[in-house]
Design a protein around this motif. Structure first.
Motif, short mmCIF file in Angstrom:
data_model
loop_
_atom_site.label_atom_id
_atom_site.label_comp_id
_atom_site.label_asym_id
_atom_site.label_seq_id
_atom_site.Cartn_x
_atom_site.Cartn_y
_atom_site.Cartn_z
N GLU A 33 31.71 46.22 24.50
CA GLU A 33 30.31 45.78 24.49
C GLU A 33 29.44 46.77 23.73
OE1 GLU A 33 27.61 42.81 25.19
OE2 GLU A 33 29.74 42.82 25.73
N ALA A 34 29.73 48.06 23.85
CA ALA A 34 28.98 49.07 23.10
C ALA A 34 29.18 48.88 21.61
CB ALA A 34 29.43 50.47 23.53
N ALA A 35 30.42 48.60 21.21
CA ALA A 35 30.71 48.36 19.79
C ALA A 35 29.95 47.13 19.28
CB ALA A 35 32.21 48.19 19.58
N PHE A 42 23.50 58.95 29.72
CA PHE A 42 22.28 59.37 30.41
C PHE A 42 21.59 58.21 31.14
CE2 PHE A 42 22.34 62.51 26.75
CZ PHE A 42 22.92 63.51 27.51
N GLY A 43 21.95 56.97 30.77
CA GLY A 43 21.30 55.83 31.39
C GLY A 43 22.14 55.10 32.42
N ALA A 44 23.47 55.16 32.28
CA ALA A 44 24.34 54.42 33.20
C ALA A 44 25.35 55.32 33.90
CB ALA A 44 25.08 53.31 32.44
N GLY A 45 25.33 56.62 33.60
CA GLY A 45 26.22 57.54 34.30
C GLY A 45 27.65 57.54 33.79
N PHE A 46 27.89 57.01 32.57
CA PHE A 46 29.23 57.11 32.00
C PHE A 46 29.61 58.59 31.96
CE2 PHE A 46 32.62 57.06 28.90
CZ PHE A 46 33.21 55.80 29.05
N PRO A 47 30.83 58.96 32.37
CA PRO A 47 31.15 60.39 32.50
C PRO A 47 30.97 61.17 31.20
CG PRO A 47 33.14 59.02 32.71
CD PRO A 47 31.96 58.10 32.77
N ALA A 48 30.13 62.18 31.26
CA ALA A 48 29.80 62.95 30.06
C ALA A 48 31.03 63.64 29.47
CB ALA A 48 28.73 63.98 30.40
N PHE A 49 31.95 64.08 30.34
CA PHE A 49 33.11 64.81 29.81
C PHE A 49 34.03 63.91 28.98
CE2 PHE A 49 34.72 63.13 33.83
CZ PHE A 49 36.01 62.74 33.53
N ASP A 52 26.21 56.25 22.53
CA ASP A 52 27.01 56.96 23.55
C ASP A 52 26.10 57.72 24.52
OD1 ASP A 52 29.65 56.28 23.12
OD2 ASP A 52 30.05 57.91 21.72
N ALA A 53 25.10 58.42 23.95
CA ALA A 53 24.18 59.19 24.79
C ALA A 53 23.43 58.28 25.75
CB ALA A 53 23.20 59.97 23.92
N ALA A 54 23.04 57.09 25.27
CA ALA A 54 22.29 56.15 26.10
C ALA A 54 23.10 55.74 27.32
CB ALA A 54 21.90 54.92 25.28
N VAL A 55 24.39 55.46 27.14
CA VAL A 55 25.21 54.99 28.25
C VAL A 55 25.55 56.14 29.21
CG1 VAL A 55 27.31 53.72 28.88
CG2 VAL A 55 26.13 53.18 26.75
N ASN A 113 21.72 48.29 30.37
CA ASN A 113 22.08 47.32 31.40
C ASN A 113 23.12 46.32 30.90
OD1 ASN A 113 20.61 48.34 33.46
ND2 ASN A 113 19.11 46.70 33.56
N ARG A 114 23.03 45.98 29.63
CA ARG A 114 24.00 45.04 29.05
C ARG A 114 25.41 45.61 29.12
NH1 ARG A 114 23.64 42.57 22.90
NH2 ARG A 114 25.87 42.27 22.61
N ILE A 115 25.54 46.89 28.77
CA ILE A 115 26.86 47.53 28.80
C ILE A 115 27.31 47.77 30.24
CG2 ILE A 115 28.13 49.63 28.16
CD1 ILE A 115 26.29 49.73 25.64
N LEU A 116 26.37 48.21 31.09
CA LEU A 116 26.71 48.43 32.49
C LEU A 116 27.12 47.13 33.17
CD1 LEU A 116 26.82 50.33 34.95
CD2 LEU A 116 24.38 49.86 35.31
#
Length: 653
Positions: free
Chosen positions: A611-613, A633-640, A628-631, A493-496
């Motif tokens: 913010e992730a850094a 699978f948790g916030a919908g950041f594009p996997a590709f 990276d996986a958290a954002v 949520n912090r990154i989103l």
């Protein structure tokens, strides 16, 4: 049984029982029985040994009841693998599957647990494939989500077993089938309860019943004209749910099938060529990396984790009712406590509508899921539940009082959990005589869409056993667990929120909302930042932003404060950055903007990467790959794109 003179195997357990040769997958250092060249070589050697012994049948099974095989070890496909070695491995796998399928010695796959990807191709290559009805027995080709497609003949054999249209949907949508669904769709031959699986296998070997045959109707769909028509239909269907440009594997497979048809001899060589071409793209490499990270998150759950039967949820608001619905969908008994009977009744109605969406054509499952939910205004479930989840509003004093009461009245071995992402876990745990019992379970919203769950723990207090219990629960409800330190806003949520706040700042600078959201969606995010804000609730965004502003550089835009004060809260009350009716967005007004869309994307996404850094630097998660996986699978950041840190690295190249 085989004598001790038999060659030792590192990854298999072998044995002979009269005229049946048993080959058990037991892959060293892989709790998911991932397939490697070494494992394949041993399978070939074991099969040759069975041939030399002139047995009647070979049975492939797993020594791990929770997984048959989860497919190829994806690390073999990443970071520029040696093309000749990889090609040799893929061809050897095709040859072994063909050997299982075509030789006179009977072969049977006895499946218990996950059977995925190349593992499913291996099982389908056998003359028979039978499975137990254990809840973990599931079948899928997840390859298209990994940027590739099946390459060991599983696609051709699925088409021949299931028929054209069902198989194409199964492969291109990476559908996950239970044992019951797999039997219904004719992917496998038979199912029985786990205690009878060996008896069923021996009965098939002895009787050799007629195999599943291709539906007659599918024969008419294999002409070139029919394949062209079906491919066009399937491509349109895919385009509605998938970004074909960045996730091309499903579309590419459909084109291969149109070109060659379902015949193994025609389709398989073309699959191999396309597989190698897809492997060279950056999007596939990112998807493969994230698929492997997903496996790492699953592996965090102890192999012999306990299972739960009942969950008690306090609070029938939006979060509470979605948690209740999801737990019931996962097979748990759920009691919901809420003092306001009107709210409780409304929650049960909404849960029923979720079940109707899931089980439109399955009345029995709808009935079972509904029966697992019970209203409990008096809180009787507290005395019996395996897990108690507090999903009430975030008021510190109220939650402290509630937790103290729960500790006194619940079973000593019951897990106590809160869902808050804003209140510090340490202050809540301070009121407990045994603070090590408390855990945070942060369900990311919308709960049904996001795979990840954050498990909040206190390094000094949380008992290791309690953390294991939390991991087990997350696995049981089919989510990915990620342990994070207790911190304001947590990680996802912090990154989103940086994405959302940056979108609001751009709106404050007179960039039209539709343009801002278009920039986010065209980058690959599931929603634009303002759409996200409306969905979460502008009041929640302000509350979370205000909490984060006390400990981080993040600031709350004046526009957000003004909108909340004007009672513009988003979707929940019909007005936010957009207008809503019955929960659906009304068509926004047209607007024009002459600026650069890519510049807007940079402003939105760079904030997330920074913010992730910072989260990494502060030690909230020590592994950058898992962050990276958290954002994703948790916030919908594009996997590709690989996640915010991976995207930042690739952008600098």
């Amino acid at each position: 049984m085989l004598t001790s003179a038999t060659r030792d195997f590192q990854h298999l357990t072998i044995g002979r029982d009269q005229q049946v040769f048993w080959i058990g997958l037991d892959v060293k250092n892989s709790n998911r029985n991932l397939l490697t060249p070494e494992v394949l070589a041993e399978l070939q050697q074991a099969y040759q040994l069975a041939q030399a012994l002139r047995v009647r049948a070979v049975v492939l099974y797993s020594n791990r009841p929770e997984v048959f095989s989860a497919g190829l070890d994806l690390s073999l496909l990443q970071n520029n693998p040696d093309p000749q070695k990889l090609l040799a491995f893929l061809k050897a796998g095709q040859a072994f599957c063909e050997q299982l399928s075509s030789t006179s010695m009977l072969s049977l796959a006895m499946v218990e647990g996950e059977c995925l990807g190349a593992g499913l191709s291996l099982a389908l290559a056998c003359h028979y494939c039978v499975a137990s009805t254990h809840w973990q027995s599931r079948f899928s080709f997840p390859e298209v989500q990994q940027g590739i497609h099946p390459v060991w003949g599983g696609s051709s054999r699925s088409l021949q077993r299931m028929g054209v249209r069902p198989a194409l949907d199964f492969i291109t949508q990476a559908t996950l089938l239970s044992a019951e669904a797999a039997l219904q769709k004719k992917l496998i031959d038979a199912i029985v309860p786990p205690e009878h699986i060996k008896t069923l296998a021996l009965r098939y070997i002895a009787g050799q019943p007629a195999k599943t045959t291709t539906p007659l109707s599918s024969m008419f769909l294999e002409t070139l004209s029919a394949r062209v028509l079906i491919n066009n239909q399937q491509q349109r269907k895919l385009a509605k749910t998938q970004d074909i440009e960045h996730y091309p594997a499903a579309s590419r497979f459909m084109n291969l099938w149109q070109l060659t048809g379902s015949a193994l001899t025609s389709l398989q060589p073309m699959e191999l060529i396309a597989f190698q071409e897809l492997l060279e793209t950056s999007s596939t490499q990112n998807l493969l990396r994230l698929a492997e990270l997903k496996d790492q998150l699953k592996a965090l759950v102890p192999a012999k984790a306990a299972t739960y039967s009942s969950v008690h949820i306090i609070g029938a608001g939006h979060v509470g009712r979605e948690i209740a619905a999801w737990c019931s969908l996962s097979g748990l008994r759920v009691s919901i406590q809420e003092v306001n009977l009107e709210n409780l009744g409304y929650a049960l109605e909404r849960i029923r509508s979720i079940f109707n969406t899931y089980f439109q054509k399955d009345g029995a499952k709808l009935k079972a899921a509904t029966e697992r939910i019970s209203a409990d205004p008096e809180g009787q479930g507290i005395f019996y539940a395996d897990l108690i989840i507090d999903a009430t509003t975030d008021k510190l004093a109220n939650k402290q009082e509630l937790l103290a009461r729960l500790e006194e009245n619940s079973r000593p071995d019951a897990l106590l959990a809160i869902t808050s992402s804003t209140l510090p876990l340490e202050r809540l745990a301070a009121v407990l005589l045994k603070p090590e019992r408390l855990i945070g379970l942060h369900f990311l919203y919308p709960i049904i869409q996001h795979e990840l769950m954050e498990i909040i723990h206190l390094e000094a207090n949380t008992a290791p056993k309690v953390l294991e219990q939390a991991y087990a629960f997350v696995k049981q409800i089919n989510k990915l667990p990620l342990a994070v330190q207790s911190t304001p806003g947590l990680v996802v949520n912090r990154i989103l929120l940086t994405y959302i706040m940056q979108g609001i700042r751009l709106c404050q600078q007179n960039v039209p909302p539709v343009t801002i959201d278009k920039a986010g969606r065209e980058f690959g995010m599931p929603l634009g930042p303002l759409e996200w804000a409306d969905l979460l609730g502008l009041d929640y965004c302000w509350q979370l932003g205000d909490t984060l502003a006390k400990t981080s550089p993040l600031s709350v835009p004046d526009l957000l404060v003004d909108m909340v004060k004007a009672d513009k809260l988003g979707r929940k009350n019909g007005t936010g950055f957009y207008r809503y009716r019955h929960g659906r967005m009304l068509k926004p007004e047209r607007s024009q903007w002459e600026g650069s869309l890519s510049a807007l994307q940079d402003k939105l996404i760079n904030q997330m990467s920074e913010e992730a850094a910072l989260c990494l630097e502060q030690g909230l998660i020590e592994n950058p790959d898992l962050l990276d996986a958290a954002v994703v699978f948790g916030a919908g950041f594009p996997a590709f794109r690989g996640g915010p840190l991976q995207y930042a690295r690739s952008s600098r190249k």
